[in-house]
Design a protein around this motif. Sequence first.
Motif, PDB file in Angstrom:
ATOM      1  N   GLN A 264       0.823  -1.201   0.000  1.00  0.00           N
ATOM      2  CA  GLN A 264       0.000   0.000   0.000  1.00  0.00           C
ATOM      3  C   GLN A 264       0.864   1.262   0.000  1.00  0.00           C
ATOM      4  OE1 GLN A 264      -3.096  -0.908  -0.631  1.00  0.00           O
ATOM      5  NE2 GLN A 264      -2.173  -2.932  -0.349  1.00  0.00           N
ATOM      6  N   SER A 297       1.284  -1.503  -5.152  1.00  0.00           N
ATOM      7  CA  SER A 297       0.139  -1.814  -6.014  1.00  0.00           C
ATOM      8  C   SER A 297      -1.121  -1.127  -5.516  1.00  0.00           C
ATOM      9  CB  SER A 297      -0.085  -3.329  -6.084  1.00  0.00           C
ATOM     10  OG  SER A 297      -0.209  -3.885  -4.792  1.00  0.00           O
ATOM     11  N   ASN A 298      -1.190  -0.861  -4.189  1.00  0.00           N
ATOM     12  CA  ASN A 298      -2.233  -0.012  -3.606  1.00  0.00           C
ATOM     13  C   ASN A 298      -3.645  -0.540  -3.821  1.00  0.00           C
ATOM     14  OD1 ASN A 298      -2.177   2.248  -1.938  1.00  0.00           O
ATOM     15  ND2 ASN A 298      -3.033   3.559  -3.532  1.00  0.00           N
ATOM     16  N   GLU A 299      -3.811  -1.861  -3.819  1.00  0.00           N
ATOM     17  CA  GLU A 299      -5.136  -2.425  -4.087  1.00  0.00           C
ATOM     18  C   GLU A 299      -5.887  -2.819  -2.828  1.00  0.00           C
ATOM     19  OE1 GLU A 299      -2.470  -5.990  -3.618  1.00  0.00           O
ATOM     20  OE2 GLU A 299      -2.348  -3.928  -4.321  1.00  0.00           O
ATOM     21  N   ARG A 302      -9.714  -2.017  -2.606  1.00  0.00           N
ATOM     22  CA  ARG A 302     -10.499  -2.750  -3.595  1.00  0.00           C
ATOM     23  C   ARG A 302     -10.556  -4.239  -3.250  1.00  0.00           C
ATOM     24  NH1 ARG A 302      -7.342   0.886  -6.540  1.00  0.00           N
ATOM     25  NH2 ARG A 302      -5.771  -0.699  -6.952  1.00  0.00           N
ATOM     26  N   LYS A 446      -6.300  -6.253 -12.994  1.00  0.00           N
ATOM     27  CA  LYS A 446      -5.888  -4.856 -13.134  1.00  0.00           C
ATOM     28  C   LYS A 446      -6.980  -4.013 -13.779  1.00  0.00           C
ATOM     29  CE  LYS A 446      -0.952  -5.906 -13.239  1.00  0.00           C
ATOM     30  NZ  LYS A 446       0.321  -5.883 -14.000  1.00  0.00           N
ATOM     31  N   ARG A 447      -7.728  -4.613 -14.717  1.00  0.00           N
ATOM     32  CA  ARG A 447      -8.805  -3.853 -15.370  1.00  0.00           C
ATOM     33  C   ARG A 447      -9.909  -3.475 -14.387  1.00  0.00           C
ATOM     34  NH1 ARG A 447      -7.680  -7.476 -19.520  1.00  0.00           N
ATOM     35  NH2 ARG A 447      -9.294  -8.943 -18.818  1.00  0.00           N
ATOM     36  N   ILE A 448     -10.228  -4.377 -13.463  1.00  0.00           N
ATOM     37  CA  ILE A 448     -11.330  -4.103 -12.535  1.00  0.00           C
ATOM     38  C   ILE A 448     -10.839  -3.500 -11.235  1.00  0.00           C
ATOM     39  CG2 ILE A 448     -12.710  -5.943 -13.525  1.00  0.00           C
ATOM     40  CD1 ILE A 448     -12.104  -7.649 -11.093  1.00  0.00           C
ATOM     41  N   GLY A 449      -9.522  -3.231 -11.133  1.00  0.00           N
ATOM     42  CA  GLY A 449      -9.001  -2.523  -9.971  1.00  0.00           C
ATOM     43  C   GLY A 449      -8.643  -3.379  -8.784  1.00  0.00           C
ATOM     44  N   LEU A 450      -8.637  -4.709  -8.932  1.00  0.00           N
ATOM     45  CA  LEU A 450      -8.245  -5.563  -7.812  1.00  0.00           C
ATOM     46  C   LEU A 450      -6.744  -5.549  -7.593  1.00  0.00           C
ATOM     47  CD1 LEU A 450     -10.475  -8.747  -8.077  1.00  0.00           C
ATOM     48  CD2 LEU A 450     -10.463  -7.036  -6.278  1.00  0.00           C
ATOM     49  N   GLY A 452      -3.061  -3.270  -8.650  1.00  0.00           N
ATOM     50  CA  GLY A 452      -2.494  -2.088  -9.276  1.00  0.00           C
ATOM     51  C   GLY A 452      -1.586  -2.462 -10.432  1.00  0.00           C
ATOM     52  N   GLU A 453      -1.252  -1.468 -11.244  1.00  0.00           N
ATOM     53  CA  GLU A 453      -0.393  -1.726 -12.400  1.00  0.00           C
ATOM     54  C   GLU A 453       0.986  -2.212 -11.984  1.00  0.00           C
ATOM     55  OE1 GLU A 453      -1.006  -1.803 -15.611  1.00  0.00           O
ATOM     56  OE2 GLU A 453      -3.106  -1.391 -15.206  1.00  0.00           O
TER      57      GLU A 453
END
Length: 525
Positions: A264, A297-299, A302, A446-450, A452-453
């Motif tokens: 995070q 990745s900061n997910e 989500r 990555k497309r649905i935000g679960l 990070g890039e």
Amino acid sequence: MAKIAFILLCHKDPEGIIRQAERLTAVGDCMSIHFDASAPKSEYDRIRKALDGNPNVTFARRRVRCGWGEWSLVQATLHAVEAAVSAFPGATHFYMLSGDCMAIKSAEYAHDFLDSADIDYIESFDFFGSDWIKTGIKEERLIYRHLFNERSNKRLFYGAMELQKRLGWRRKIPADLQVMIGSQWWCLRRRTIEWVLDFTRKRKDVMRFFRTTWIPDETFFQTIVRHVVPDAEIRSRTLTFLMFSDYGMPVTFYNDHYDLLLAQDFLFARKVSPEARELKRRLGVLYASEGTEFRISNEGQRLYRFVTDRGREGRRYAPRFWEAEASLGRERELLIVICKKWHVARRLAGIVRQELDLPVIEYLFDEGKTELPDLGGIQSTIEKRTRHRRALMRMLFDYHKTDRLLVCMDPRNFELLQDFCADRATTRLLEIQCRFCDDYLTGHAKRIGLAGEQAGPEAMARLLPTIRNDLRHESDRIADAGFAHLNRMRETAGPDENAVPLAAFLSIPEDKARAIAAMENLFSD
């Protein structure tokens, strides 16, 4: 180089406080501690005895009895800040912590991060213009005087507020202040702290105002900092990672959250469970480490929403009673193509539209930009389409002047499938089962935000089994529902085998269905 003075507010777990202070000061940072006066004096004495020999630790000169939502929390913070400013002249930043907070980056990383920009980190949103307050009273926090604690004296709290309402005892907010609101967990530069303390000494009117506001720890520093510091020097965010449940309770972190926390974009996390001893040990070692690289990745938010939503399936879009009674029409036939890979469903729908001259609408309940005719506003958002799905579908049948309509849906829309299959109209389902390789699932996450890039292989290795199981669960749930007209095409089957369910779904001869099923690159990614 940045040197952090941690402002620690705590009220329990003296051994944990001692270890926290030793960890954070071992690398050269310092700490000012306020231990709640409501806690046993013996516990405070234990902390003092253990840390009095540490030159990087000081204590608030006066202990305050703290109550949730009261001015006492701000007063305790000010006492600790004043002690830190006096004891640590070399401190460049002042960072608010609680006893439940733990560093989730190394000290080296934290210092470099703070050195990278000459700014303050504090959530600071307009009190009246933002939607930061989700539940409970809002304006009443400020315009009435609060002398009782809502948690311990609920009857007196609301009784006093109601009396002020009846008597018209509304008070004015200091004219030159724009009241702001945000998280109490901030990190401020030394210059900013000195300006805030100077402000508190000069503006007695403001101090009187905040002393009787409700939950001032969410408004006091947030307002004063914005008043004394230029906007360009404020980053309206906290550096402490925290999440809240749907019930407004802080999410607690345990031993198995170590990798999640490190990914995070924050320096600390709250709340770490007192029982998470292994997590605390590993984070303590991490803080003192050098040369550690972090893949951000900061997910976290989500992922938490994704996991908790699994436990509430069936509740999100409950049918309204008037929609349950409204039928699409007994003579109509609704064809639903169900596929997780939207591009596969779109290819099939495109050739069906071309070969059968059948009206087709793609993913209208999943994609806001789906092209739809103007139906009086009911089609304007996914929420409206979902809430009024039967009315929307009737209008689409009427608009296209047809009794047969094909739509595409994601398999997660199980409640919609149930609702349409319960209608008097004939509803036929075609589920297209695809294979999901790791590369596809990574892209999907990555497309649905679960994810990070920047999510690394380790993070994805932990996440992919969960996503794969979730997709399998969606398909199994459809299979177990007992839908009357459910057909399945499979990527692993050939055109001859897939022609049978496709013919049943479209009510066409098998040879024609075989020609459609043999479409080149139907399942290609």
